[in-house]
Structure formats: C-alpha cells, structure tokens
Design a protein around this motif. Structure first.
Motif, mmCIF file in Angstrom:
data_model
loop_
_atom_site.group_PDB
_atom_site.id
_atom_site.type_symbol
_atom_site.label_atom_id
_atom_site.label_comp_id
_atom_site.label_asym_id
_atom_site.label_seq_id
_atom_site.Cartn_x
_atom_site.Cartn_y
_atom_site.Cartn_z
ATOM 1 N N GLU A 171 0.843 -1.194 0.000
ATOM 2 C CA GLU A 171 0.000 0.000 0.000
ATOM 3 C C GLU A 171 0.883 1.250 0.000
ATOM 4 N N THR A 172 0.422 2.279 -0.711
ATOM 5 C CA THR A 172 1.193 3.522 -0.811
ATOM 6 C C THR A 172 0.713 4.550 0.210
ATOM 7 N N MET A 173 1.660 5.118 0.950
ATOM 8 C CA MET A 173 1.343 6.278 1.778
ATOM 9 C C MET A 173 1.626 7.514 0.926
ATOM 10 N N ILE A 174 0.605 8.317 0.704
ATOM 11 C CA ILE A 174 0.685 9.429 -0.242
ATOM 12 C C ILE A 174 1.488 10.600 0.329
ATOM 13 N N MET A 175 2.333 11.171 -0.528
ATOM 14 C CA MET A 175 3.138 12.333 -0.170
ATOM 15 C C MET A 175 2.553 13.574 -0.852
ATOM 16 N N GLU A 176 2.929 14.749 -0.365
ATOM 17 C CA GLU A 176 2.410 15.994 -0.929
ATOM 18 C C GLU A 176 3.535 16.926 -1.349
ATOM 19 N N ASP A 177 3.296 17.624 -2.454
ATOM 20 C CA ASP A 177 4.197 18.693 -2.893
ATOM 21 C C ASP A 177 3.540 20.017 -2.514
ATOM 22 N N LYS A 178 3.769 20.446 -1.293
ATOM 23 C CA LYS A 178 3.053 21.607 -0.762
ATOM 24 C C LYS A 178 3.511 22.924 -1.377
ATOM 25 N N ASN A 179 4.754 22.974 -1.845
ATOM 26 C CA ASN A 179 5.289 24.233 -2.367
ATOM 27 C C ASN A 179 5.335 24.286 -3.891
ATOM 28 N N GLY A 180 4.922 23.200 -4.543
ATOM 29 C CA GLY A 180 4.939 23.180 -5.998
ATOM 30 C C GLY A 180 6.332 23.184 -6.598
ATOM 31 N N ASP A 181 7.324 22.732 -5.816
ATOM 32 C CA ASP A 181 8.709 22.745 -6.295
ATOM 33 C C ASP A 181 9.212 21.360 -6.693
ATOM 34 N N GLY A 182 8.289 20.392 -6.725
ATOM 35 C CA GLY A 182 8.684 19.039 -7.105
ATOM 36 C C GLY A 182 9.205 18.200 -5.962
ATOM 37 N N ILE A 183 9.274 18.789 -4.762
ATOM 38 C CA ILE A 183 9.742 18.044 -3.592
ATOM 39 C C ILE A 183 8.532 17.620 -2.757
ATOM 40 N N TYR A 184 8.318 16.324 -2.686
ATOM 41 C CA TYR A 184 7.179 15.761 -1.963
ATOM 42 C C TYR A 184 7.620 15.359 -0.554
ATOM 43 N N THR A 185 6.747 15.587 0.412
ATOM 44 C CA THR A 185 7.086 15.275 1.801
ATOM 45 C C THR A 185 5.973 14.476 2.469
ATOM 46 N N LEU A 186 6.355 13.781 3.522
ATOM 47 C CA LEU A 186 5.394 13.025 4.327
ATOM 48 C C LEU A 186 6.027 12.723 5.678
ATOM 49 N N GLN A 187 5.275 12.983 6.745
ATOM 50 C CA GLN A 187 5.744 12.595 8.079
ATOM 51 C C GLN A 187 5.071 11.283 8.469
ATOM 52 N N VAL A 188 5.881 10.322 8.858
ATOM 53 C CA VAL A 188 5.390 8.997 9.232
ATOM 54 C C VAL A 188 5.744 8.732 10.691
ATOM 55 N N ALA A 189 4.755 8.301 11.463
ATOM 56 C CA ALA A 189 4.975 7.975 12.874
ATOM 57 C C ALA A 189 5.137 6.464 13.025
ATOM 58 N N PHE A 190 6.351 6.022 13.340
ATOM 59 C CA PHE A 190 6.616 4.612 13.614
ATOM 60 C C PHE A 190 6.447 4.387 15.118
ATOM 61 N N GLU A 191 5.717 3.350 15.483
ATOM 62 C CA GLU A 191 5.446 3.095 16.896
ATOM 63 C C GLU A 191 5.729 1.639 17.255
ATOM 64 N N ASN A 192 5.979 1.419 18.548
ATOM 65 C CA ASN A 192 6.158 0.066 19.095
ATOM 66 C C ASN A 192 7.213 -0.735 18.339
ATOM 67 N N PHE A 193 8.398 -0.154 18.226
ATOM 68 C CA PHE A 193 9.496 -0.812 17.534
ATOM 69 C C PHE A 193 10.668 -0.984 18.495
ATOM 70 N N LYS A 194 11.567 -1.858 18.150
ATOM 71 C CA LYS A 194 12.789 -2.030 18.921
ATOM 72 C C LYS A 194 13.802 -0.992 18.456
ATOM 73 N N PRO A 195 14.423 -0.229 19.367
ATOM 74 C CA PRO A 195 15.406 0.783 18.960
ATOM 75 C C PRO A 195 16.483 0.188 18.057
ATOM 76 N N GLY A 196 16.769 0.881 16.972
ATOM 77 C CA GLY A 196 17.763 0.397 16.027
ATOM 78 C C GLY A 196 17.178 -0.421 14.896
#
Length: 274
Positions: A62-87
């Motif tokens: 499944e794709t998590m959709i990114m956004e180009d908020k500034n129209g400069d071709g650079i897409y961003t997305l913040q992803v919250a990873f939870e319940n993982f082992k450090p490293g």
C-alpha cells in the motif's frame, strides 16, 4: 504452604515487571519526515506519489501518499513509527502511478533504509530513482548510526552521574594515558579527516598541514541526528560539542601543544601547534 505463596507472589511480580519492561522497550514513537525530489520524474498523476516500505505503518503493498506543498517538485510526508525495537532498520522506496517503483531494476538492492530511534528525524531530500553510495542499506550506515548512539550512551551515563560535558571530555582523554605514540598534530588531522569521510554529510578542509602545525575545518556531524530537536535522551547538541571540544583541547594540552577551537555554527575550526 506459606513458602509456596511467597514463591508464587515473587513469580507474579517478576512476570509483571518483565512484561512492563518489554512494554517500555517497545512503546515509543519515531516521527520521520521523508522528502523526495520528483522534479525530473515523469508523473501522470501527482496524487499517486508516495512511499512504501517494510515497517508499519509503511507497507510494500500500500502507498502512503506524499504531498508537494510548495509546488517545487519536492514531496514530503511525516510517518509515525510506533512500538518498535530501537535500532530497527526500515527499508523503503518511493513510488507513483500504479505502481512505478524507483530503482526498479536494482530490486531489493535499490531499497533505501533508515534506523529507527525515539524522537524526530527529518531526512535529507532524496532524489527519485537515484541512489548515492550512502542511500541504500549498508553496513557503513549502520556503523555510523551506532557510533552516534554509543556517544549518546557514554555522555548521557556520565551526565546522570553528575559529570559536566567538560569533565566527560577530560575523562575520555585521561583514559588514553600519556599517548606517547601521538608524535605529531598531523595524526589528529588524519583522525578527523577519516571520521568525516564516514558520514554522508561529512566535510573536511585542510587549511595548513605540517609536522609542527595543523589547521583544519570540519562539520559537527552529530548535529544531523538531532533534526529539529535540541536534546536526545539527556544529551543536548551543546553537550556533544563541548565533549568533543574539551577532548581535542585536552589531548593537545597533554602533549604540551597549543590548541584553538573555533565554533562556526555547523562547523568547527581547529588549530594545533607544537
């Protein structure tokens, strides 16, 4: 009978403590901001640009959709990873359409990767379908990430025991004793140059290099791990800088050399003279 009750009570306590400890180990969040430059990619539908990966909430299906908020071709997305082992290593790739993968001919070798630790991490801007030698899964990346967290542990532990960053720097120097093998400031220059070469954001400039005197400029590579945060665990950006500064000055002092450390925002300039 009483002994049996006590044993059962102790076992229950240990079990509960163990479960609680496991919960603490995994109950944490790493907020990662992914950034990708798609300006040179041929994209029919910008709303399909996104990211897939190996660790939830990322998925290879499944794709998590990114956004180009500034129209400069650079897409961003913040992803919250939870319940993982450090490293934990999280592999990922950018995609668009239905479904066009970047670095598709490389298969899994073309996966990008990061290592998850609690806190915030804003990644540098990746470039669609382009991998430099530091972007893909590599032992080098694992090694330098581990090295940084070793420093966090060393400095953080000593701070908990009441030592200041300056005292920690002096303690590190004292550990190496007389350092009779350190015959020239050029050896220190070589150390720093090698260290900077390990990091994707490393920078090193030799200004002067003689057996009697060296002058060099380098990047505070540790700042890259802090992102927008000023503190990781109980170790601040300034703590890390002070430890390295004091350690460098103390090594020179132990050898009877002159040392000047100059802060230049993300960089530092060092002059060492016999």
């Amino acid at each position: 009978m009483m002994k049996t009750k006590i044993i059962k009570s102790l076992m229950l306590t240990i079990l509960c403590t163990g479960c609680y400890g496991i919960s603490l180990l995994h109950s944490q969040t790493c907020n990662v901001t992914f950034q990708a430059d798609f300006s040179e990619a041929i994209i029919e539908n910008p709303t399909t640009v996104g990211i897939r990966g190996s660790v939830a909430p990322l998925s290879w299906t499944e794709t998590m959709i990114m956004e180009d908020k500034n129209g400069d071709g650079i897409y961003t997305l913040q992803v919250a990873f939870e319940n993982f082992k450090p490293g934990t290593e999280a592999s990922y790739k950018y995609v668009h359409g239905n479904v066009v993968w970047e670095n598709d001919l490389l298969g899994a070798i073309g996966n990008r990767s990061i290592y998850l630790y609690e806190g915030k991490n804003k990644l540098p801007v990746d470039k669609w379908d382009h991998l430099d030698k530091y972007s893909s899964t590599s032992l080098l990346e694992a090694a330098i990430t581990g090295k940084f967290w070793d420093w966090v542990y060393i400095i953080g532990s000593d701070k908990q025991n009441g030592l200041s960053p300056e005292e920690i720097g002096l303690k590190l120097t004292a550990f190496w004793g007389s350092m009779k093998w350190l015959e020239s400031p050029q050896i220190l220059l070589g150390w720093e140059k090698t260290s900077q070469a390990m990091y994707p954001n490393g920078y090193f400039e030799t200004i002067e290099n003689t057996p009697e005197k060296v002058v060099f400029k380098a990047r505070k590579t540790w700042l890259n791990y802090y992102g927008d945060e000023d503190q990781i665990m109980n170790v601040t950006r300034d703590d890390m800088t002070l430890v390295f500064k004091t350690n460098t000055e103390a090594i020179a002092m132990a050898k009877g050399w002159k040392c000047k450390w100059e802060d230049e925002e993300d960089f530092f300039k060092v002059t060492i003279e016999k």
